[in-house]
Design a protein around this motif. Structure first.
Motif, PDB file in Angstrom:
ATOM      1  N   GLU A  98      -1.005  -3.751   7.887  1.00 12.72           N
ATOM      2  CA  GLU A  98      -0.341  -2.508   7.479  1.00 12.72           C
ATOM      3  C   GLU A  98      -1.183  -1.278   7.811  1.00 12.72           C
ATOM      4  O   GLU A  98      -0.640  -0.267   8.283  1.00 12.72           O
ATOM      5  CB  GLU A  98      -0.062  -2.539   5.975  1.00 12.72           C
ATOM      6  CG  GLU A  98       0.684  -1.310   5.457  1.00 12.72           C
ATOM      7  CD  GLU A  98       0.958  -1.374   3.971  1.00 12.72           C
ATOM      8  OE1 GLU A  98       1.618  -0.449   3.453  1.00 12.72           O
ATOM      9  OE2 GLU A  98       0.523  -2.346   3.313  1.00 12.72           O
ATOM     10  N   ASN A  99      -2.487  -1.336   7.622  1.00  8.97           N
ATOM     11  CA  ASN A  99      -3.318  -0.139   7.746  1.00  8.97           C
ATOM     12  C   ASN A  99      -4.109  -0.029   9.044  1.00  8.97           C
ATOM     13  O   ASN A  99      -4.368   1.067   9.507  1.00  8.97           O
ATOM     14  CB  ASN A  99      -4.302  -0.049   6.572  1.00  8.97           C
ATOM     15  CG  ASN A  99      -3.872   0.976   5.553  1.00  8.97           C
ATOM     16  OD1 ASN A  99      -2.688   1.054   5.241  1.00  8.97           O
ATOM     17  ND2 ASN A  99      -4.799   1.758   5.043  1.00  8.97           N
ATOM     18  N   LEU A 142       0.829  -1.209   0.000  1.00  6.20           N
ATOM     19  CA  LEU A 142       0.000   0.000   0.000  1.00  6.20           C
ATOM     20  C   LEU A 142       0.859   1.252   0.000  1.00  6.20           C
ATOM     21  O   LEU A 142       0.523   2.263  -0.597  1.00  6.20           O
ATOM     22  CB  LEU A 142      -0.942   0.000   1.209  1.00  6.20           C
ATOM     23  CG  LEU A 142      -2.008  -1.107   1.251  1.00  6.20           C
ATOM     24  CD1 LEU A 142      -2.851  -0.956   2.512  1.00  6.20           C
ATOM     25  CD2 LEU A 142      -2.886  -1.072   0.017  1.00  6.20           C
ATOM     26  N   ASN A 143       1.986   1.183   0.709  1.00  6.77           N
ATOM     27  CA  ASN A 143       2.920   2.309   0.786  1.00  6.77           C
ATOM     28  C   ASN A 143       4.304   1.822   0.367  1.00  6.77           C
ATOM     29  O   ASN A 143       4.702   0.713   0.688  1.00  6.77           O
ATOM     30  CB  ASN A 143       2.981   2.870   2.213  1.00  6.77           C
ATOM     31  CG  ASN A 143       1.612   3.298   2.711  1.00  6.77           C
ATOM     32  OD1 ASN A 143       1.014   4.243   2.211  1.00  6.77           O
ATOM     33  ND2 ASN A 143       1.085   2.574   3.706  1.00  6.77           N
ATOM     34  N   GLY A 144       5.039   2.620  -0.347  1.00  5.92           N
ATOM     35  CA  GLY A 144       6.371   2.229  -0.776  1.00  5.92           C
ATOM     36  C   GLY A 144       6.408   1.831  -2.243  1.00  5.92           C
ATOM     37  O   GLY A 144       5.411   1.912  -2.961  1.00  5.92           O
ATOM     38  N   TYR A 195      -7.771   2.458  -3.196  1.00  6.48           N
ATOM     39  CA  TYR A 195      -6.842   3.499  -3.645  1.00  6.48           C
ATOM     40  C   TYR A 195      -7.515   4.818  -4.042  1.00  6.48           C
ATOM     41  O   TYR A 195      -7.002   5.897  -3.720  1.00  6.48           O
ATOM     42  CB  TYR A 195      -5.987   2.973  -4.798  1.00  6.48           C
ATOM     43  CG  TYR A 195      -4.768   2.201  -4.346  1.00  6.48           C
ATOM     44  CD1 TYR A 195      -3.938   2.691  -3.342  1.00  6.48           C
ATOM     45  CD2 TYR A 195      -4.452   0.978  -4.920  1.00  6.48           C
ATOM     46  CE1 TYR A 195      -2.831   1.972  -2.926  1.00  6.48           C
ATOM     47  CE2 TYR A 195      -3.337   0.254  -4.510  1.00  6.48           C
ATOM     48  CZ  TYR A 195      -2.524   0.763  -3.511  1.00  6.48           C
ATOM     49  OH  TYR A 195      -1.435   0.065  -3.103  1.00  6.48           O
ATOM     50  N   LEU A 237      -8.757   5.960  -0.345  1.00  7.70           N
ATOM     51  CA  LEU A 237      -7.888   5.761   0.832  1.00  7.70           C
ATOM     52  C   LEU A 237      -8.717   5.671   2.114  1.00  7.70           C
ATOM     53  O   LEU A 237      -8.274   6.059   3.204  1.00  7.70           O
ATOM     54  CB  LEU A 237      -6.845   6.882   0.944  1.00  7.70           C
ATOM     55  CG  LEU A 237      -5.856   6.996  -0.221  1.00  7.70           C
ATOM     56  CD1 LEU A 237      -4.863   8.130   0.026  1.00  7.70           C
ATOM     57  CD2 LEU A 237      -5.103   5.682  -0.441  1.00  7.70           C
TER      58      LEU A 237
END
Length: 437
Positions: A252-253, A37-39, A395, A398
């Motif tokens: 992760e979130n 999701l990030n990176g 996405y 968010l």
């Protein structure tokens, strides 16, 4: 036929490491590896999901052919063992290649499709004949429950390895690529142990050589018990793999938001679940002996589905922190997971015995092949749906609600399994009762 010695049960069970390690590690990490999701992303989540789906679709289509083939072939080394020894090395190789992406973009997408299609075909080629050995090497319900329980312990051990090795090695700055190679090696060794230690039953002679693959495939669906069993089990496969594949995004979130080391916690949480699966498994075995496989499967599957749904509420209360809440949910998930690891193969073996009385043939390979064909469709579809969900719902907004709903989707599907299983007319120890007569 005498009961299988405990030593042989253990040696057979070791092969489950080769079943669970690749499938569990791939389902848990492939999305966060290729499309976090990030990176930095190697590929989009929708492309990864499509590759996962196509790979499992190939495995699904291959299963009935491999099942029929393994039923009919006659080699000195054994009709099942032939597949194990010829497919194990390439299976391990393609699993390792999944975690060694040399490119990004279109070329990598093509390679990932090729790797996953090859891996999934070889997975069916090796695993289906391995599973088809169960009703051959054990004939009584209680003996099979012991065999599948020992196999379940090794399944759980495989998941522990696929959980704890990434956790530990990532802490020491190893890459997921390195972990993938190590796990591929373990899977390879486990299958070789099975090949060199387990002999097939020479007394199995009623092999339907005159059956075409199509006829054998269609004959399977004339068994009413199998039809109802497999319908329920398909919902389980979708729910379980959807939840497992989405766990990385959830950690992760929701569980560890903003933590750059969230990947290490994915393995930790799955490790908690499987440890408590081991702890609770004697409870399932005891309940199964008292109430039967059907009632046990319904109860423990219901518990698992409920726990999956409860993950959507994680963090909404601040009485205890998110980590502790997730840990508690994983404890109860372990209780429910006992049904998944122990009962399905024992139940299918009972259905195979029933089919032998109806048709006069032993068709372990085809039954496991049809199950493999059908179950891979919802498990592959779960990855495809997850990729679309993340790419086109999460996405653009968010909104964390779309991450929370992942557990609800998986949980509802598993609860449907428990409901449908009420209508499965399972007959236990049918072969043993027939021999007594």
């Amino acid at each position: 036929m005498a009961k299988l010695p405990l030593s042989k049960k253990v040696l057979y069970g070791i092969g489950q490491l080769g079943v669970t390690i690749p499938s569990f590690f791939l389902s848990t990490y492939i999305f966060v590896f290729y499309s976090p999701l990030n990176g930095e992303k190697i590929l989009s989540a929708s492309l990864v999901g499509t590759a996962v789906f196509l790979g499992t679709l190939v495995q699904a289509l291959a299963n009935p052919f491999i099942g029929s083939w393994s039923d009919k072939l006659n080699f000195k080394i054994g009709r099942r063992r032939f597949f194990i020894i010829t497919g194990t090395i390439p299976l391990a190789l393609f699993f390792a290649l999944v975690w060694l992406p040399p490119f990004e973009g279109f070329i990598m997408a093509v390679l990932l499709f090729f790797y996953l299609i090859s891996f999934n075909f070889l997975f069916a080629y090796v695993v289906l004949p391995y599973l088809a050995l169960i009703p051959e090497i054990s004939t009584e319900s209680d003996d099979r429950v012991v065999l599948t329980t020992i196999s379940a312990y090794f399944s759980i051990t495989g998941i522990i390895l696929a959980s704890i090795l990434p956790t530990i090695l990532l802490m020491f700055k190893f890459s997921l690529s390195s972990v993938g190679i190590i796990l591929a090696s373990i899977a390879l060794i486990s299958y070789l142990i099975v090949f060199f230690s387990i002999k097939e039953n020479p007394e199995i002679k009623n092999i339907p050589k005159e059956y075409s693959i199509l006829k054998a495939f269609l004959q399977t669906f004339k068994n009413k018990t199998f039809n109802r069993y497999i319908l329920a089990y398909l919902f389980f496969q979708f729910g379980f793999y959807f939840f497992l594949s989405s766990l990385g995004y959830f950690v992760e979130n929701i569980v560890m938001p903003g933590n750059p080391n969230f990947e290490t916690y994915i393995g930790l949480f799955t490790l908690m679940a499987v440890i408590f699966t081991i702890i609770f498994s004697p409870l399932l075995v005891r309940y199964t002996k008292k109430k039967g496989e059907k009632k046990a499967f319904i109860l423990f599957t219901f518990i698992l589905g409920l726990v999956m749904m409860l993950t959507s509420l994680l963090g909404l209360t601040k009485i205890i922190n998110n980590f502790v809440q997730m840990a508690l949910l994983m404890v109860f998930a372990g209780l429910g997971l006992t049904s998944y690891f122990i009962l399905p193969n024992a139940i299918l073996s009972e259905i195979i015995d029933e089919d032998e009385l109806i048709t006069g043939y032993r068709r372990e390979g085809m039954y496991f092949g049809v199950q493999g064909f059908l179950e891979r469709i919802p498990s592959g579809l779960s990855g495809f749906v997850l990729g679309i969900w993340i790419s086109y719902l999460y996405y653009p907004t968010l909104n964390d609600l779309y991450i929370r709903l992942l557990g609800v989707i998986g949980g509802v599907s598993v609860l449907i399994t428990a409901l449908l299983f009420i209508f499965v007319p399972l007959k236990q120890d049918i072969k043993k009762r027939n021999l007594v007569k």
